[in-house]
Design a protein around this motif. Structure first.
Motif, PDB file in Angstrom:
ATOM      1  N   THR A  52     -26.264 -18.263 102.342  1.00  0.00           N
ATOM      2  CA  THR A  52     -25.264 -19.317 102.154  1.00  0.00           C
ATOM      3  C   THR A  52     -25.621 -20.212 100.970  1.00  0.00           C
ATOM      4  O   THR A  52     -24.745 -20.596 100.186  1.00  0.00           O
ATOM      5  CB  THR A  52     -25.128 -20.152 103.439  1.00  0.00           C
ATOM      6  OG1 THR A  52     -24.817 -19.283 104.520  1.00  0.00           O
ATOM      7  CG2 THR A  52     -24.054 -21.198 103.312  1.00  0.00           C
ATOM      8  N   MET A  53     -26.893 -20.518 100.823  1.00  0.00           N
ATOM      9  CA  MET A  53     -27.320 -21.328  99.679  1.00  0.00           C
ATOM     10  C   MET A  53     -27.100 -20.557  98.365  1.00  0.00           C
ATOM     11  O   MET A  53     -26.669 -21.137  97.363  1.00  0.00           O
ATOM     12  CB  MET A  53     -28.789 -21.724  99.812  1.00  0.00           C
ATOM     13  CG  MET A  53     -29.088 -22.659 100.967  1.00  0.00           C
ATOM     14  SD  MET A  53     -28.239 -24.235 100.801  1.00  0.00           S
ATOM     15  CE  MET A  53     -26.995 -24.069 102.053  1.00  0.00           C
ATOM     16  N   ILE A  54     -27.368 -19.254  98.382  1.00  0.00           N
ATOM     17  CA  ILE A  54     -27.105 -18.435  97.191  1.00  0.00           C
ATOM     18  C   ILE A  54     -25.617 -18.418  96.881  1.00  0.00           C
ATOM     19  O   ILE A  54     -25.210 -18.539  95.723  1.00  0.00           O
ATOM     20  CB  ILE A  54     -27.648 -17.001  97.398  1.00  0.00           C
ATOM     21  CG1 ILE A  54     -29.174 -17.016  97.394  1.00  0.00           C
ATOM     22  CG2 ILE A  54     -27.113 -16.054  96.330  1.00  0.00           C
ATOM     23  CD1 ILE A  54     -29.796 -15.703  97.796  1.00  0.00           C
ATOM     24  N   ALA A 101     -32.713 -17.024 109.237  1.00  0.00           N
ATOM     25  CA  ALA A 101     -33.244 -17.417 107.925  1.00  0.00           C
ATOM     26  C   ALA A 101     -32.452 -16.750 106.802  1.00  0.00           C
ATOM     27  O   ALA A 101     -32.161 -17.377 105.772  1.00  0.00           O
ATOM     28  CB  ALA A 101     -34.720 -17.054 107.830  1.00  0.00           C
ATOM     29  N   VAL A 102     -32.071 -15.506 107.005  1.00  0.00           N
ATOM     30  CA  VAL A 102     -31.302 -14.774 105.987  1.00  0.00           C
ATOM     31  C   VAL A 102     -29.943 -15.423 105.771  1.00  0.00           C
ATOM     32  O   VAL A 102     -29.505 -15.585 104.625  1.00  0.00           O
ATOM     33  CB  VAL A 102     -31.146 -13.285 106.386  1.00  0.00           C
ATOM     34  CG1 VAL A 102     -30.068 -12.602 105.574  1.00  0.00           C
ATOM     35  CG2 VAL A 102     -32.469 -12.561 106.232  1.00  0.00           C
ATOM     36  N   ILE A 103     -29.260 -15.820 106.829  1.00  0.00           N
ATOM     37  CA  ILE A 103     -27.931 -16.425 106.638  1.00  0.00           C
ATOM     38  C   ILE A 103     -28.033 -17.791 105.972  1.00  0.00           C
ATOM     39  O   ILE A 103     -27.164 -18.168 105.185  1.00  0.00           O
ATOM     40  CB  ILE A 103     -27.127 -16.494 107.955  1.00  0.00           C
ATOM     41  CG1 ILE A 103     -25.637 -16.695 107.628  1.00  0.00           C
ATOM     42  CG2 ILE A 103     -27.632 -17.573 108.874  1.00  0.00           C
ATOM     43  CD1 ILE A 103     -24.717 -16.513 108.797  1.00  0.00           C
ATOM     44  N   ILE A 104     -29.100 -18.520 106.224  1.00  0.00           N
ATOM     45  CA  ILE A 104     -29.289 -19.811 105.559  1.00  0.00           C
ATOM     46  C   ILE A 104     -29.487 -19.596 104.062  1.00  0.00           C
ATOM     47  O   ILE A 104     -28.838 -20.243 103.229  1.00  0.00           O
ATOM     48  CB  ILE A 104     -30.464 -20.586 106.180  1.00  0.00           C
ATOM     49  CG1 ILE A 104     -30.096 -21.046 107.587  1.00  0.00           C
ATOM     50  CG2 ILE A 104     -30.863 -21.772 105.319  1.00  0.00           C
ATOM     51  CD1 ILE A 104     -31.251 -21.650 108.365  1.00  0.00           C
ATOM     52  N   VAL A 105     -30.369 -18.668 103.711  1.00  0.00           N
ATOM     53  CA  VAL A 105     -30.632 -18.390 102.296  1.00  0.00           C
ATOM     54  C   VAL A 105     -29.386 -17.805 101.617  1.00  0.00           C
ATOM     55  O   VAL A 105     -29.046 -18.195 100.492  1.00  0.00           O
ATOM     56  CB  VAL A 105     -31.840 -17.437 102.157  1.00  0.00           C
ATOM     57  CG1 VAL A 105     -32.002 -16.961 100.728  1.00  0.00           C
ATOM     58  CG2 VAL A 105     -33.107 -18.131 102.635  1.00  0.00           C
ATOM     59  N   LEU A 135     -18.922 -25.716 101.742  1.00  0.00           N
ATOM     60  CA  LEU A 135     -19.831 -26.821 102.070  1.00  0.00           C
ATOM     61  C   LEU A 135     -19.883 -27.083 103.572  1.00  0.00           C
ATOM     62  O   LEU A 135     -20.954 -27.320 104.141  1.00  0.00           O
ATOM     63  CB  LEU A 135     -19.419 -28.090 101.330  1.00  0.00           C
ATOM     64  CG  LEU A 135     -19.768 -28.149  99.858  1.00  0.00           C
ATOM     65  CD1 LEU A 135     -19.241 -29.441  99.249  1.00  0.00           C
ATOM     66  CD2 LEU A 135     -21.255 -28.021  99.641  1.00  0.00           C
ATOM     67  N   GLY A 136     -18.721 -27.057 104.209  1.00  0.00           N
ATOM     68  CA  GLY A 136     -18.688 -27.258 105.660  1.00  0.00           C
ATOM     69  C   GLY A 136     -19.413 -26.158 106.403  1.00  0.00           C
ATOM     70  O   GLY A 136     -20.178 -26.417 107.345  1.00  0.00           O
ATOM     71  N   THR A 137     -19.185 -24.926 105.971  1.00  0.00           N
ATOM     72  CA  THR A 137     -19.868 -23.791 106.587  1.00  0.00           C
ATOM     73  C   THR A 137     -21.376 -23.902 106.379  1.00  0.00           C
ATOM     74  O   THR A 137     -22.161 -23.665 107.300  1.00  0.00           O
ATOM     75  CB  THR A 137     -19.352 -22.469 106.001  1.00  0.00           C
ATOM     76  OG1 THR A 137     -17.947 -22.398 106.203  1.00  0.00           O
ATOM     77  CG2 THR A 137     -20.015 -21.284 106.636  1.00  0.00           C
ATOM     78  N   ALA A 138     -21.774 -24.263 105.169  1.00  0.00           N
ATOM     79  CA  ALA A 138     -23.202 -24.404 104.874  1.00  0.00           C
ATOM     80  C   ALA A 138     -23.835 -25.502 105.723  1.00  0.00           C
ATOM     81  O   ALA A 138     -24.958 -25.336 106.217  1.00  0.00           O
ATOM     82  CB  ALA A 138     -23.407 -24.704 103.395  1.00  0.00           C
ATOM     83  N   ALA A 139     -23.124 -26.601 105.905  1.00  0.00           N
ATOM     84  CA  ALA A 139     -23.660 -27.687 106.723  1.00  0.00           C
ATOM     85  C   ALA A 139     -23.885 -27.228 108.163  1.00  0.00           C
ATOM     86  O   ALA A 139     -24.938 -27.492 108.761  1.00  0.00           O
ATOM     87  CB  ALA A 139     -22.720 -28.889 106.684  1.00  0.00           C
ATOM     88  N   TYR A 150     -17.433 -11.511  98.635  1.00  0.00           N
ATOM     89  CA  TYR A 150     -18.142 -12.746  98.289  1.00  0.00           C
ATOM     90  C   TYR A 150     -18.102 -13.743  99.445  1.00  0.00           C
ATOM     91  O   TYR A 150     -19.108 -14.361  99.763  1.00  0.00           O
ATOM     92  CB  TYR A 150     -17.502 -13.360  97.037  1.00  0.00           C
ATOM     93  CG  TYR A 150     -18.005 -14.733  96.709  1.00  0.00           C
ATOM     94  CD1 TYR A 150     -19.253 -14.920  96.154  1.00  0.00           C
ATOM     95  CD2 TYR A 150     -17.223 -15.851  96.969  1.00  0.00           C
ATOM     96  CE1 TYR A 150     -19.722 -16.190  95.862  1.00  0.00           C
ATOM     97  CE2 TYR A 150     -17.670 -17.119  96.683  1.00  0.00           C
ATOM     98  CZ  TYR A 150     -18.931 -17.278  96.124  1.00  0.00           C
ATOM     99  OH  TYR A 150     -19.386 -18.534  95.842  1.00  0.00           O
ATOM    100  N   ASP A 151     -16.953 -13.879 100.085  1.00  0.00           N
ATOM    101  CA  ASP A 151     -16.822 -14.835 101.180  1.00  0.00           C
ATOM    102  C   ASP A 151     -17.614 -14.414 102.415  1.00  0.00           C
ATOM    103  O   ASP A 151     -18.130 -15.260 103.142  1.00  0.00           O
ATOM    104  CB  ASP A 151     -15.353 -15.021 101.553  1.00  0.00           C
ATOM    105  CG  ASP A 151     -14.609 -15.871 100.542  1.00  0.00           C
ATOM    106  OD1 ASP A 151     -15.275 -16.617  99.789  1.00  0.00           O
ATOM    107  OD2 ASP A 151     -13.376 -15.783 100.496  1.00  0.00           O
ATOM    108  N   PHE A 152     -17.685 -13.120 102.670  1.00  0.00           N
ATOM    109  CA  PHE A 152     -18.366 -12.645 103.871  1.00  0.00           C
ATOM    110  C   PHE A 152     -19.796 -12.176 103.621  1.00  0.00           C
ATOM    111  O   PHE A 152     -20.433 -11.624 104.518  1.00  0.00           O
ATOM    112  CB  PHE A 152     -17.554 -11.519 104.526  1.00  0.00           C
ATOM    113  CG  PHE A 152     -16.333 -12.016 105.226  1.00  0.00           C
ATOM    114  CD1 PHE A 152     -16.446 -12.696 106.431  1.00  0.00           C
ATOM    115  CD2 PHE A 152     -15.079 -11.846 104.676  1.00  0.00           C
ATOM    116  CE1 PHE A 152     -15.328 -13.175 107.078  1.00  0.00           C
ATOM    117  CE2 PHE A 152     -13.948 -12.314 105.320  1.00  0.00           C
ATOM    118  CZ  PHE A 152     -14.074 -12.992 106.525  1.00  0.00           C
TER     119      PHE A 152
END
Length: 97
Positions: free
Chosen positions: A33-35, A27-31, A52-56, A5-7
């Motif tokens: 991470t949001m998922i 684009a895949v890593i952005i999507v 949240l920090g990673t997503a930012a 889940y984390d990776f």
């Protein structure tokens, strides 16, 4: 299972990069991470500060990569070539003085 889940976003990024290149992988890593954040929110009703920090960071740097993409690479190449020419020019002018 927690490790997967984390990776998950990182794994999705590398798979997309191998088959499609850097821009689709970004684009895949952005999507992904949001998922990941959405699933965590639905399950626990809170989001980890690490996620949240990673997503930012992924949103900021991934967004810059997607928006500037090839233009940024061209600018870096032009700047690098200009620095090389400038060094060469300075070397020749200092030898002649």
């Amino acid at each position: 299972m927690r490790l997967l889940y984390d990776f998950f976003p990182l794994l999705a990024f590398f798979i997309a990069y191998k088959f499609y290149g850097i821009f689709p992988a970004t684009a895949v890593i952005i999507v992904a991470t949001m998922i990941q954040i959405a699933v965590h929110w639905v399950r626990k009703h809170r989001v980890s500060p690490v996620h949240l920090g990673t997503a930012a960071l992924i949103l900021v740097f991934g967004g810059v990569t997607l928006l500037l993409g090839d233009l940024l690479a061209r600018k870096c190449l032009i700047a690098r070539n200009g620095i090389k020419k400038n060094r060469t020019f300075n070397t020749f002018t200092s030898v002649n003085e």
